[in-house]
Motif scaffolding. Structure first.
Motif, PDB file in Angstrom:
ATOM      1  N   GLY A  63      -5.232 -30.123   7.531  1.00 43.09           N
ATOM      2  CA  GLY A  63      -6.427 -30.334   7.307  1.00 43.09           C
ATOM      3  C   GLY A  63      -6.539 -30.895   5.535  1.00 43.09           C
ATOM      4  N   GLU A  64      -7.153 -32.695   5.327  1.00 42.45           N
ATOM      5  CA  GLU A  64      -8.067 -32.588   4.206  1.00 42.45           C
ATOM      6  C   GLU A  64      -9.003 -31.574   3.826  1.00 42.45           C
ATOM      7  N   ALA A  65      -9.933 -31.044   4.162  1.00 36.63           N
ATOM      8  CA  ALA A  65     -10.816 -30.408   4.108  1.00 36.63           C
ATOM      9  C   ALA A  65     -10.579 -29.569   3.453  1.00 36.63           C
ATOM     10  N   MET A  66      -9.569 -28.552   4.600  1.00 38.45           N
ATOM     11  CA  MET A  66      -8.886 -27.267   4.492  1.00 38.45           C
ATOM     12  C   MET A  66      -7.888 -27.035   2.857  1.00 38.45           C
ATOM     13  N   THR A  86      -8.080 -17.606   7.059  1.00 40.81           N
ATOM     14  CA  THR A  86      -6.960 -19.419   6.856  1.00 40.81           C
ATOM     15  C   THR A  86      -7.542 -20.616   5.285  1.00 40.81           C
ATOM     16  N   VAL A  87      -7.714 -19.774   4.450  1.00 40.54           N
ATOM     17  CA  VAL A  87      -7.559 -21.136   2.910  1.00 40.54           C
ATOM     18  C   VAL A  87      -6.485 -20.277   1.828  1.00 40.54           C
ATOM     19  N   GLU A 105      -3.632 -11.965   3.392  1.00 41.41           N
ATOM     20  CA  GLU A 105      -3.992 -13.203   4.244  1.00 41.41           C
ATOM     21  C   GLU A 105      -4.644 -12.435   5.555  1.00 41.41           C
ATOM     22  N   LYS A 106      -5.956 -11.998   4.973  1.00 40.58           N
ATOM     23  CA  LYS A 106      -7.066 -11.278   5.403  1.00 40.58           C
ATOM     24  C   LYS A 106      -8.498 -11.370   5.530  1.00 40.58           C
ATOM     25  N   ILE A 121      -8.293 -29.673   0.672  1.00 39.99           N
ATOM     26  CA  ILE A 121      -8.723 -29.503  -0.791  1.00 39.99           C
ATOM     27  C   ILE A 121      -9.384 -28.137  -0.864  1.00 39.99           C
ATOM     28  N   LEU A 122      -9.644 -27.581  -0.196  1.00 40.40           N
ATOM     29  CA  LEU A 122     -10.240 -25.739  -0.734  1.00 40.40           C
ATOM     30  C   LEU A 122      -8.866 -24.933  -1.614  1.00 40.40           C
ATOM     31  N   ALA A 123      -8.312 -25.052  -0.549  1.00 41.22           N
ATOM     32  CA  ALA A 123      -6.756 -24.416  -1.288  1.00 41.22           C
ATOM     33  C   ALA A 123      -6.708 -24.730  -2.283  1.00 41.22           C
TER      34      ALA A 123
END
Length: 202
Positions: free
Chosen positions: A106-109, A31-32, A25-26, A111-113
């Motif tokens: 959040g929903e957008a993050m 965040t993703v 995580e860097k 989806i990206l995750a």
């Protein structure tokens, strides 16, 4: 034999292996990656990687070449849960007693995750080539993994799940849900690795 203790032992072993493949995580994508790892570390029985490892061992496999596939299949499973929980799908706020990814990030993050977990699963599976670069079975295993996670596997099941359509019973690759990734009409993912390692197992 204490079955609970035995399951616990296998779960601990699988957990140690698959978590070693998680990204750090860097960086600007921190965040993703945090959202990916939050989802992946939310608990679970780890049955898919356990079944994969024990099947490999059952046929005499001893190489670490199976380990990237163990992590990959759990990443694919996790991505499917993240997307299933989204407001546009099942709209779940809790999974295994913890807030779902879209609630926390959040929903957008979320989806990206989920997208990142799916993509990173194949990046992880390809690391098997670093372990056995001359093993042609790895490519075949990756092809099966991608097919069973795609439009002819997990993705094709989603339109029917909300309606509990009986058509699912006619789709062999969906009999075990996403655990069906482990099997296919052509054999199993691990079988293509095993066929190439039986003559020179390390």
């Amino acid at each position: 034999m204490d079955i609970k203790a035995e399951i616990g032992r296998h779960t601990d072993e699988a957990e140690q292996i698959i978590t070693s493949y998680l990204p750090e995580e860097k960086g600007y994508q921190k965040t993703v990656i945090e959202a990916m790892n939050y989802s992946f570390l939310a608990g679970g029985k780890r049955l898919r990687p356990i079944l994969m490892l024990e099947t490999y061992r059952l046929f005499g496999g001893k190489s670490k070449v199976i380990e990237p596939f163990m992590a990959a299949i759990e990443m694919i499973h996790t991505y499917s849960l993240v997307h299933d929980d989204l407001p546009a799908m099942d709209n779940d706020e809790y999974r295994r007693g913890k807030k779902t990814t879209h609630v926390v990030y959040g929903e957008a993050m979320a989806i990206l995750a989920g997208d990142a977990l799916l993509t990173y699963a194949f990046e992880t599976a390809a690391k098997a080539l670093d372990i056995e670069p001359q093993n042609p079975g790895i490519g075949k295993a990756i092809r099966i993994l991608s097919a069973k996670a795609g439009i002819y596997g997990m993705v094709s099941s989603r339109p029917y799940v909300p309606y509990e359509c009986n058509l699912l019973k006619g789709l062999p690759y969906l009999e075990l849900g996403d655990a069906g990734l482990i099997k296919s009409e052509e054999g199993t993912i691990v079988s293509y690795i095993i066929k190439r390692t039986m003559k020179g197992i390390h």
